[in-house]
Design an enzyme around this catalytic site. Structure first.
Site, mmCIF file in Angstrom:
data_model
loop_
_atom_site.group_PDB
_atom_site.id
_atom_site.type_symbol
_atom_site.label_atom_id
_atom_site.label_comp_id
_atom_site.label_asym_id
_atom_site.label_seq_id
_atom_site.Cartn_x
_atom_site.Cartn_y
_atom_site.Cartn_z
ATOM 1 N N LEU A 29 -12.239 -21.534 46.408
ATOM 2 C CA LEU A 29 -11.583 -22.814 46.674
ATOM 3 C C LEU A 29 -11.894 -23.349 48.064
ATOM 4 C CD1 LEU A 29 -7.976 -22.216 45.248
ATOM 5 C CD2 LEU A 29 -9.888 -23.428 44.166
ATOM 6 N N SER A 30 -12.634 -22.598 48.865
ATOM 7 C CA SER A 30 -12.839 -22.961 50.269
ATOM 8 C C SER A 30 -13.941 -24.000 50.452
ATOM 9 C CB SER A 30 -13.190 -21.717 51.083
ATOM 10 O OG SER A 30 -13.643 -22.076 52.378
ATOM 11 N N PRO A 31 -13.615 -25.159 51.033
ATOM 12 C CA PRO A 31 -14.669 -26.141 51.307
ATOM 13 C C PRO A 31 -15.666 -25.633 52.339
ATOM 14 C CG PRO A 31 -12.620 -26.808 52.368
ATOM 15 C CD PRO A 31 -12.293 -25.628 51.495
ATOM 16 N N ALA B 217 -16.594 -22.496 52.730
ATOM 17 C CA ALA B 217 -17.518 -21.575 52.052
ATOM 18 C C ALA B 217 -18.595 -22.373 51.323
ATOM 19 C CB ALA B 217 -16.762 -20.671 51.088
#
Length: 199
Positions: A11-13, A15
Protein backbone atom coordinates in the site's frame (compact mmCIF):
# COMPACT_ATOMS: atom_id res chain seq x y z
CA UNK A 1 27.82 -11.13 -0.77
CA UNK A 2 25.63 -8.55 0.94
CA UNK A 3 22.16 -9.50 2.10
CA UNK A 4 19.37 -6.91 2.06
CA UNK A 5 16.12 -7.37 3.92
CA UNK A 6 13.52 -5.25 2.19
CA UNK A 7 10.58 -4.27 4.40
CA UNK A 8 7.67 -2.70 2.55
CA UNK A 9 3.91 -2.52 2.20
CA UNK A 10 1.99 -3.10 -1.00
CA UNK A 11 0.00 0.00 0.00
CA UNK A 12 3.03 2.29 0.24
CA UNK A 13 3.29 5.05 -2.38
CA UNK A 14 6.96 5.46 -1.52
CA UNK A 15 7.61 1.76 -2.17
CA UNK A 16 5.97 2.27 -5.56
CA UNK A 17 8.18 5.28 -6.27
CA UNK A 18 11.27 3.17 -5.56
CA UNK A 19 10.51 1.43 -8.85
CA UNK A 20 13.02 -1.32 -9.55
CA UNK A 21 16.04 0.62 -8.32
CA UNK A 22 16.61 -1.79 -5.43
CA UNK A 23 16.85 -4.70 -7.85
CA UNK A 24 19.25 -2.73 -10.06
CA UNK A 25 21.47 -1.92 -7.08
CA UNK A 26 21.40 -5.50 -5.81
CA UNK A 27 22.35 -6.84 -9.25
CA UNK A 28 25.18 -4.30 -9.53
CA UNK A 29 26.72 -5.47 -6.25
CA UNK A 30 25.77 -9.15 -6.37
CA UNK A 31 23.62 -8.66 -3.28
CA UNK A 32 20.65 -10.85 -2.43
CA UNK A 33 17.28 -9.41 -1.44
CA UNK A 34 14.73 -10.94 0.90
CA UNK A 35 11.32 -9.36 0.35
CA UNK A 36 9.40 -8.83 3.59
CA UNK A 37 5.94 -7.39 3.00
CA UNK A 38 4.36 -6.31 6.27
CA UNK A 39 1.28 -4.69 7.78
CA UNK A 40 2.34 -1.06 7.70
CA UNK A 41 -0.57 0.22 9.79
CA UNK A 42 0.23 -2.28 12.55
CA UNK A 43 3.87 -1.21 12.30
CA UNK A 44 2.91 2.44 12.78
CA UNK A 45 0.97 1.48 15.91
CA UNK A 46 3.95 -0.44 17.27
CA UNK A 47 6.60 2.19 16.48
CA UNK A 48 4.95 5.55 17.14
CA UNK A 49 3.65 6.36 13.66
CA UNK A 50 0.15 7.39 12.59
CA UNK A 51 -2.29 6.34 9.91
CA UNK A 52 -2.17 8.95 7.12
CA UNK A 53 -5.76 10.00 7.87
CA UNK A 54 -4.78 10.85 11.45
CA UNK A 55 -1.77 12.99 10.62
CA UNK A 56 -1.63 16.73 11.13
CA UNK A 57 -2.92 18.77 8.16
CA UNK A 58 0.57 20.25 7.68
CA UNK A 59 2.00 16.77 7.13
CA UNK A 60 -0.81 15.84 4.76
CA UNK A 61 -0.30 19.04 2.76
CA UNK A 62 3.40 18.28 2.40
CA UNK A 63 2.66 14.68 1.38
CA UNK A 64 0.29 15.98 -1.31
CA UNK A 65 3.16 18.01 -2.78
CA UNK A 66 6.01 15.58 -2.23
CA UNK A 67 4.52 12.42 -3.73
CA UNK A 68 3.67 13.92 -7.16
CA UNK A 69 7.02 15.74 -7.13
CA UNK A 70 8.92 12.50 -6.53
CA UNK A 71 6.87 10.75 -9.22
CA UNK A 72 7.76 13.46 -11.76
CA UNK A 73 11.41 13.20 -10.74
CA UNK A 74 11.32 9.44 -11.35
CA UNK A 75 9.32 9.79 -14.57
CA UNK A 76 6.54 7.59 -13.19
CA UNK A 77 2.77 7.74 -13.61
CA UNK A 78 1.21 8.42 -10.22
CA UNK A 79 -2.27 9.03 -8.80
CA UNK A 80 -2.24 10.80 -5.44
CA UNK A 81 -5.75 9.53 -4.63
CA UNK A 82 -6.11 6.10 -6.23
CA UNK A 83 -9.60 4.64 -6.50
CA UNK A 84 -8.75 1.55 -4.45
CA UNK A 85 -6.69 2.91 -1.56
CA UNK A 86 -6.58 2.02 1.17
CA UNK A 87 -7.48 -1.58 0.55
CA UNK A 88 -6.60 -4.92 2.11
CA UNK A 89 -2.84 -5.41 1.62
CA UNK A 90 -2.81 -8.98 2.95
CA UNK A 91 -3.77 -10.92 -0.23
CA UNK A 92 -1.10 -9.26 -2.39
CA UNK A 93 1.46 -9.67 0.39
CA UNK A 94 0.65 -13.38 0.75
CA UNK A 95 1.13 -13.78 -3.00
CA UNK A 96 4.55 -12.13 -2.88
CA UNK A 97 5.58 -14.40 0.00
CA UNK A 98 4.33 -17.47 -1.88
CA UNK A 99 6.16 -16.39 -5.04
CA UNK A 100 9.39 -15.87 -3.11
CA UNK A 101 9.07 -19.37 -1.65
CA UNK A 102 8.20 -20.91 -5.02
CA UNK A 103 10.87 -19.17 -7.09
CA UNK A 104 11.04 -19.33 -10.86
CA UNK A 105 9.83 -15.81 -11.67
CA UNK A 106 10.94 -12.19 -11.31
CA UNK A 107 10.08 -11.19 -7.76
CA UNK A 108 11.07 -7.55 -8.18
CA UNK A 109 8.83 -7.29 -11.22
CA UNK A 110 5.96 -8.85 -9.25
CA UNK A 111 6.31 -6.40 -6.37
CA UNK A 112 6.48 -3.41 -8.69
CA UNK A 113 3.55 -4.69 -10.75
CA UNK A 114 1.35 -4.87 -7.65
CA UNK A 115 2.41 -1.41 -6.49
CA UNK A 116 1.88 0.02 -9.98
CA UNK A 117 -1.59 -1.57 -10.12
CA UNK A 118 -2.56 0.44 -7.05
CA UNK A 119 -0.81 3.76 -7.65
CA UNK A 120 -0.92 4.10 -11.42
CA UNK A 121 -3.51 1.73 -12.87
CA UNK A 122 -6.57 2.20 -10.62
CA UNK A 123 -6.79 -1.52 -9.85
CA UNK A 124 -7.73 -3.06 -6.51
CA UNK A 125 -4.76 -5.12 -5.31
CA UNK A 126 -7.02 -6.99 -2.87
CA UNK A 127 -8.82 -8.62 -5.80
CA UNK A 128 -7.80 -12.14 -6.74
CA UNK A 129 -7.85 -11.49 -10.49
CA UNK A 130 -5.53 -8.49 -10.19
CA UNK A 131 -3.04 -10.47 -8.11
CA UNK A 132 -3.20 -13.45 -10.48
CA UNK A 133 -2.51 -11.15 -13.42
CA UNK A 134 0.52 -9.66 -11.68
CA UNK A 135 1.83 -13.12 -10.77
CA UNK A 136 1.45 -14.42 -14.30
CA UNK A 137 3.11 -11.39 -15.91
CA UNK A 138 6.10 -11.79 -13.56
CA UNK A 139 6.51 -15.46 -14.49
CA UNK A 140 4.80 -17.08 -11.49
CA UNK A 141 1.96 -19.57 -11.21
CA UNK A 142 -1.24 -17.56 -10.65
CA UNK A 143 -2.47 -20.46 -8.50
CA UNK A 144 -0.15 -19.21 -5.75
CA UNK A 145 -3.00 -16.96 -4.63
CA UNK A 146 -4.64 -20.09 -3.23
CA UNK A 147 -1.77 -22.44 -2.43
CA UNK A 148 0.26 -19.84 -0.53
CA UNK A 149 -2.44 -18.58 1.82
CA UNK A 150 -1.50 -20.33 5.06
CA UNK A 151 2.25 -19.86 4.81
CA UNK A 152 1.70 -16.33 3.54
CA UNK A 153 -0.39 -15.38 6.56
CA UNK A 154 2.16 -16.83 8.99
CA UNK A 155 5.11 -15.14 7.29
CA UNK A 156 3.26 -11.83 6.96
CA UNK A 157 2.75 -11.79 10.74
CA UNK A 158 6.36 -12.83 11.34
CA UNK A 159 7.61 -10.06 9.03
CA UNK A 160 5.94 -7.47 11.27
CA UNK A 161 7.71 -8.88 14.33
CA UNK A 162 11.00 -8.97 12.42
CA UNK A 163 10.49 -5.35 11.38
CA UNK A 164 9.91 -4.18 14.95
CA UNK A 165 12.97 -6.12 16.13
CA UNK A 166 15.08 -4.55 13.34
CA UNK A 167 13.98 -1.00 14.33
CA UNK A 168 11.98 -0.59 11.13
CA UNK A 169 9.32 2.11 11.39
CA UNK A 170 8.23 2.89 7.83
CA UNK A 171 8.30 1.74 4.23
CA UNK A 172 10.25 1.18 2.16
CA UNK A 173 12.99 0.21 4.59
CA UNK A 174 16.23 -1.54 3.62
CA UNK A 175 18.26 -3.39 6.25
CA UNK A 176 21.71 -4.64 5.23
CA UNK A 177 23.50 -7.45 7.02
CA UNK A 178 26.30 -4.95 7.71
CA UNK A 179 24.00 -3.46 10.33
CA UNK A 180 23.16 -0.35 8.31
CA UNK A 181 19.55 0.64 7.61
CA UNK A 182 18.09 2.96 5.00
CA UNK A 183 14.56 4.41 5.14
CA UNK A 184 12.78 5.64 2.05
CA UNK A 185 13.14 5.40 -1.69
CA UNK A 186 15.17 8.63 -1.53
CA UNK A 187 17.91 6.74 0.36
CA UNK A 188 18.56 4.17 -2.36
CA UNK A 189 21.54 6.18 -3.57
CA UNK A 190 22.97 5.95 -0.05
CA UNK A 191 22.37 2.19 -0.05
CA UNK A 192 24.27 1.96 -3.33
CA UNK A 193 27.18 3.99 -1.91
CA UNK A 194 27.21 1.85 1.23
CA UNK A 195 27.48 -1.34 -0.83
CA UNK A 196 30.35 0.28 -2.70
CA UNK A 197 32.12 0.82 0.62
CA UNK A 198 31.91 4.61 0.27
CA UNK A 199 29.33 5.32 2.95
Amino acid sequence: MAQIEYYFSTLSPYAYLAGTRLEDIAAKHGASVTYKPMDILALFTRTGGQHPSERHPARLAYRAQELPRQARKAGMTFNLQPAHWPTNAAPSSYAIIAAQNAGGGDLGALVHSILRACWAEERDIAEDEVIKDCLEKAGFDPGLTVSGLLTGAETYAANLEDAVAANVFGAPFYVVDSGQSFWGQDRLEDLDLHLQGKL
